[in-house]
Design a protein around this motif. Structure first.
Motif, short mmCIF file in Angstrom:
data_model
loop_
_atom_site.label_atom_id
_atom_site.label_comp_id
_atom_site.label_asym_id
_atom_site.label_seq_id
_atom_site.Cartn_x
_atom_site.Cartn_y
_atom_site.Cartn_z
N LEU A 124 0.85 -1.18 0.00
CA LEU A 124 0.00 0.00 0.00
C LEU A 124 0.88 1.24 0.00
N GLU A 125 0.59 2.18 -0.89
CA GLU A 125 1.40 3.39 -0.96
C GLU A 125 1.15 4.27 0.26
N ALA A 126 1.95 5.31 0.39
CA ALA A 126 1.93 6.12 1.61
C ALA A 126 0.67 6.94 1.76
N ASP A 127 -0.13 7.06 0.71
CA ASP A 127 -1.44 7.69 0.88
C ASP A 127 -2.42 6.74 1.57
N ARG A 128 -1.97 5.52 1.78
CA ARG A 128 -2.71 4.46 2.49
C ARG A 128 -3.98 4.05 1.76
N THR A 129 -4.09 4.37 0.50
CA THR A 129 -5.25 3.91 -0.27
C THR A 129 -4.85 3.24 -1.58
N THR A 130 -3.76 3.67 -2.19
CA THR A 130 -3.36 3.13 -3.49
C THR A 130 -2.65 1.79 -3.30
N LYS A 131 -3.21 0.76 -3.89
CA LYS A 131 -2.65 -0.58 -3.73
C LYS A 131 -1.60 -0.86 -4.81
N THR A 132 -0.61 -1.66 -4.45
CA THR A 132 0.39 -2.07 -5.44
C THR A 132 -0.07 -3.28 -6.25
N GLY A 133 -1.06 -3.99 -5.73
CA GLY A 133 -1.51 -5.22 -6.37
C GLY A 133 -0.91 -6.48 -5.76
N LEU A 134 0.03 -6.32 -4.82
CA LEU A 134 0.70 -7.51 -4.28
C LEU A 134 -0.25 -8.41 -3.49
N ALA A 135 -1.16 -7.82 -2.73
CA ALA A 135 -2.08 -8.66 -1.93
C ALA A 135 -2.93 -9.53 -2.85
N GLY A 136 -3.44 -8.94 -3.91
CA GLY A 136 -4.24 -9.72 -4.85
C GLY A 136 -3.45 -10.82 -5.51
N TYR A 137 -2.23 -10.49 -5.88
CA TYR A 137 -1.35 -11.51 -6.48
C TYR A 137 -1.13 -12.67 -5.52
N LEU A 138 -0.78 -12.35 -4.28
CA LEU A 138 -0.48 -13.41 -3.31
C LEU A 138 -1.73 -14.27 -3.05
N ARG A 139 -2.88 -13.62 -2.96
CA ARG A 139 -4.12 -14.38 -2.73
C ARG A 139 -4.38 -15.33 -3.90
N GLU A 140 -4.22 -14.83 -5.09
CA GLU A 140 -4.47 -15.69 -6.26
C GLU A 140 -3.49 -16.85 -6.33
N GLN A 141 -2.31 -16.66 -5.72
CA GLN A 141 -1.31 -17.72 -5.70
C GLN A 141 -1.52 -18.67 -4.51
N GLY A 142 -2.49 -18.39 -3.67
CA GLY A 142 -2.75 -19.26 -2.52
C GLY A 142 -1.82 -19.05 -1.35
N VAL A 143 -1.14 -17.91 -1.33
CA VAL A 143 -0.21 -17.63 -0.23
C VAL A 143 -0.98 -17.19 1.00
N ALA A 144 -0.58 -17.72 2.16
CA ALA A 144 -1.21 -17.35 3.42
C ALA A 144 -0.21 -16.71 4.39
N ARG A 145 1.07 -16.95 4.15
CA ARG A 145 2.09 -16.51 5.11
C ARG A 145 3.26 -15.89 4.37
N VAL A 146 3.66 -14.71 4.85
CA VAL A 146 4.71 -13.95 4.19
C VAL A 146 5.88 -13.77 5.15
N PHE A 147 7.08 -14.09 4.70
CA PHE A 147 8.30 -13.91 5.48
C PHE A 147 9.03 -12.69 4.93
N CYS A 148 9.23 -11.68 5.78
CA CYS A 148 9.73 -10.39 5.30
C CYS A 148 11.21 -10.22 5.64
N VAL A 149 11.99 -9.86 4.64
CA VAL A 149 13.43 -9.66 4.80
C VAL A 149 13.85 -8.46 3.96
N GLY A 150 15.04 -7.91 4.24
CA GLY A 150 15.58 -6.86 3.39
C GLY A 150 15.82 -5.56 4.12
N LEU A 151 15.61 -4.46 3.42
CA LEU A 151 15.99 -3.12 3.89
C LEU A 151 14.82 -2.16 3.71
N ALA A 152 14.63 -1.26 4.64
CA ALA A 152 15.25 -1.27 5.96
C ALA A 152 14.21 -1.76 6.96
#
Ligand code: ZN
Length: 221
Positions: A124-152
């Motif tokens: 979600l972008e910083a306006d807190r309304t514009t979606k990137t589409g990632l949630a929809g992608y993950l749902r369509e892929q059947g993902v339920a759990r996300v492991f977050c790594v990286g910066l920062a």
């Protein structure tokens, strides 16, 4: 053994400008690269993000007369930390670290590409309304759990984990696969917010041990 079809490793912003010597260096940021490379081997599903700003982006201090990096400004959507120019589209600084080795990554989400809106979060972008589409992608892929790594840790990784939770995913921070900027107490605040939101914490050793034991479940918290 890999983490299952319901799991996704989300690799946030492992880009040159966030590395030591980069335009917006995260201390010891390069140390996450070998950790993430090891972790990625036990995930069948990996998604990468890239911070990807047009020149003159609203999050750049140089876009605001008289402003200095690391000050805050009030933008139409709220308070925004102003950063040094970084991750400008199609520049070497925006490229992924050359040693990041995740050939099987399926998707690269580029964020912060709207000139007037920042996006720490992969969801979600910083306006807190514009979606990137990632949630929809993950749902369509059947993902339920996300492991977050990286910066920062305290900005883009934390915001992504919080928004993963808000979107209905389980979220886990892999502590040693992240590094922080820690601006004005931001790291402590991030961990408090993450805990309050039900984001779990683990380590790469625990994840790799879980994979080796064919029992890929995890954290205690
Ligand atoms: Zn940025």
């Amino acid at each position: 053994m890999t983490y299952g079809a319901q799991d996704c490793l989300l690799v946030i912003d492992v880009q040159n400008d966030f590395m030591p010597g980069g335009a917006l260096a995260v201390p010891h940021g390069d140390e996450v690269v070998p950790v993430i490379n090891r972790l990625a081997q036990v995930f069948g599903h990996v998604v990468l993000t890239q911070d990807w700003h047009p020149a003159g982006h609203a999050s750049f201090a140089t876009s605001h007369a008289g402003a200095a990096p690391f000050q805050t400004a009030t933008l139409p959507y709220g308070e925004q930390v102003l950063w040094p120019d970084h991750c400008v589209q199609d520049t070497p600084g925006a490229a992924l670290h050359a040693d990041l080795h995740v050939p099987h990554a399926r998707l690269v989400i580029r964020k912060g590409h709207h000139a007037g809106v920042d996006s720490y979060s992969a969801f979600l972008e910083a306006d807190r309304t514009t979606k990137t589409g990632l949630a929809g992608y993950l749902r369509e892929q059947g993902v339920a759990r996300v492991f977050c790594v990286g910066l920062a840790t305290d900005y883009c990784v934390a915001w992504s984990a919080l928004d993963a939770r808000a979107a209905g995913f389980e979220a886990v921070m892999v502590e040693d696969a992240c590094r922080a900027i820690d601006l004005n107490g931001s790291l402590d605040k991030a961990w408090q917010d993450l805990a309050a939101a039900g984001v779990r914490r683990t380590t790469s050793d625990a994840l790799l041990a879980g994979a080796a034991s064919h029992n890929p479940w995890l954290p205690e918290s």
